[in-house]
Design a protein around this motif. Sequence first.
Motif, short mmCIF file in Angstrom:
data_model
loop_
_atom_site.label_atom_id
_atom_site.label_comp_id
_atom_site.label_asym_id
_atom_site.label_seq_id
_atom_site.Cartn_x
_atom_site.Cartn_y
_atom_site.Cartn_z
N SER A 109 0.82 -1.21 0.00
CA SER A 109 0.00 0.00 0.00
C SER A 109 0.85 1.27 0.00
N GLY A 110 2.18 1.12 -0.07
CA GLY A 110 3.05 2.28 -0.16
C GLY A 110 3.55 2.82 1.17
N GLU A 111 3.18 2.19 2.27
CA GLU A 111 3.72 2.60 3.57
C GLU A 111 5.13 2.04 3.74
N TRP A 112 5.91 2.70 4.59
CA TRP A 112 7.24 2.20 4.95
C TRP A 112 7.28 1.94 6.45
N TRP A 113 7.98 0.85 6.81
CA TRP A 113 8.11 0.45 8.21
C TRP A 113 9.54 -0.01 8.47
N MET A 114 9.91 0.01 9.73
CA MET A 114 11.21 -0.53 10.13
C MET A 114 11.02 -1.61 11.18
N VAL A 115 11.63 -2.77 10.95
CA VAL A 115 11.77 -3.76 12.01
C VAL A 115 13.14 -3.55 12.64
N TYR A 116 13.23 -3.74 13.94
CA TYR A 116 14.48 -3.49 14.66
C TYR A 116 14.48 -4.27 15.95
N LEU A 117 15.63 -4.36 16.57
CA LEU A 117 15.71 -5.05 17.86
C LEU A 117 15.68 -4.04 19.00
N ALA A 118 15.21 -4.50 20.13
CA ALA A 118 15.23 -3.71 21.37
C ALA A 118 15.02 -4.67 22.53
N THR A 178 11.99 -8.38 18.66
CA THR A 178 11.74 -7.70 17.40
C THR A 178 10.59 -6.71 17.54
N TYR A 179 10.84 -5.48 17.11
CA TYR A 179 9.89 -4.38 17.21
C TYR A 179 9.60 -3.82 15.83
N LEU A 180 8.52 -3.05 15.74
CA LEU A 180 8.05 -2.50 14.48
C LEU A 180 7.59 -1.07 14.69
N ASP A 181 8.07 -0.15 13.85
CA ASP A 181 7.59 1.23 13.90
C ASP A 181 7.52 1.82 12.51
N PRO A 182 6.61 2.83 12.33
CA PRO A 182 6.41 3.41 11.01
C PRO A 182 7.56 4.33 10.60
N VAL A 183 7.74 4.45 9.29
CA VAL A 183 8.76 5.30 8.69
C VAL A 183 8.08 6.32 7.79
N ARG A 184 8.50 7.57 7.90
CA ARG A 184 7.98 8.63 7.04
C ARG A 184 9.13 9.25 6.25
N TRP A 185 8.95 9.33 4.92
CA TRP A 185 9.94 9.99 4.08
C TRP A 185 9.64 11.47 4.02
N ARG A 186 10.64 12.28 4.32
CA ARG A 186 10.49 13.73 4.35
C ARG A 186 10.68 14.33 2.95
#
Length: 328
Positions: A244-253, A268-276
């Motif tokens: 759908s065109g969204e961007w996300w990042m998986v990362y460790l914490a 494993t964690y997940l958070d949204p990414v926004r392109w400026r």
Amino acid sequence: MTARTYANPVLSGFHPDPSVVRVGDNYYMVNSTFQYFPAIVISHSKDLVHWRYIGHAIQSSDFLDLTGLPDSYGIWAPDISYHDGTFYICATLRLNGSGRANLMMRSERPEGPYSKPVVINEEGIDPSHFVDDDGSHYMLYGSKGTKIVKLNEDCTAAAGEPVQLWEGTGRAAPEGPHILKRDGYYYIVMAEGGTEYGHCVTAARSPNLFGSYEPCPFNPVHTQSDPKATIQRAGHGKLVETQSGEWWMVYLAGRPLEGGFCTLGRETYLDPVRWREDGWFEVNEGRGPSVIQQAPLLPEFPYAEPQADHFCPCTGSSYGIPIPGIGL
């Protein structure tokens, strides 16, 4: 579609060093398994929030014998990628003492079986796979920053000399590099700061694959800056774009208990990414890891039953892959 939320982590308990790839409307993730066998757990999701194990990259001890390795050795920081009908998984094999090797394996199916791992090189850690627009294959890895080496067509050997792309921001232990191309720029996404408190994700970009690379002006692009927050030690991220065109990042914490110990390990964690508008990206609007977050704009796809993986911690004294120069 009704808005909904999810709670971090999306994979709790001993799921460090996540790497994700989307193929169509399916998502596949790999995580480190260290000295446990079978090696490199592979998970599947349709919505980036709910995950189910579907296999392991290395299931035969004839391919890899981890017998005798101490705690936290073995398989480090795998990466999963996909190109032209083939899945690629690479990872570091960390041996007792100072020996290490970066491995590559491939399969036409995400769950495997995968080919017998081959050794690409013995320098650095945390390899990842990148295919440029002309179809050339490369391996990136952490070695005093980000290095890159071209691979042969079937990704079984290096086809050139390594090149240093970016040294990082000067924080400790630059590692875990990934590269993506978007709107004419190559972006390096890298972990820095070690895996303890102060871990972070940094970024740099260049219009040319081999640089030079411009650091993001607001590095780190993702970290935990609040020492009292529930989630700490955030880093080692990889970006993925949804259908759908969204961007996300998986990362460790990790989630520390009293005394600062993360008893469940790195998760494993997940958070949204926004392109400026200036071409850089922000993770969770620069606020650090989220506890509760708006879910991706994807149909929810929960799995009905909880799952378990029956790893075997290996004991003994032999190894299965001969590593040139290490004397196995």
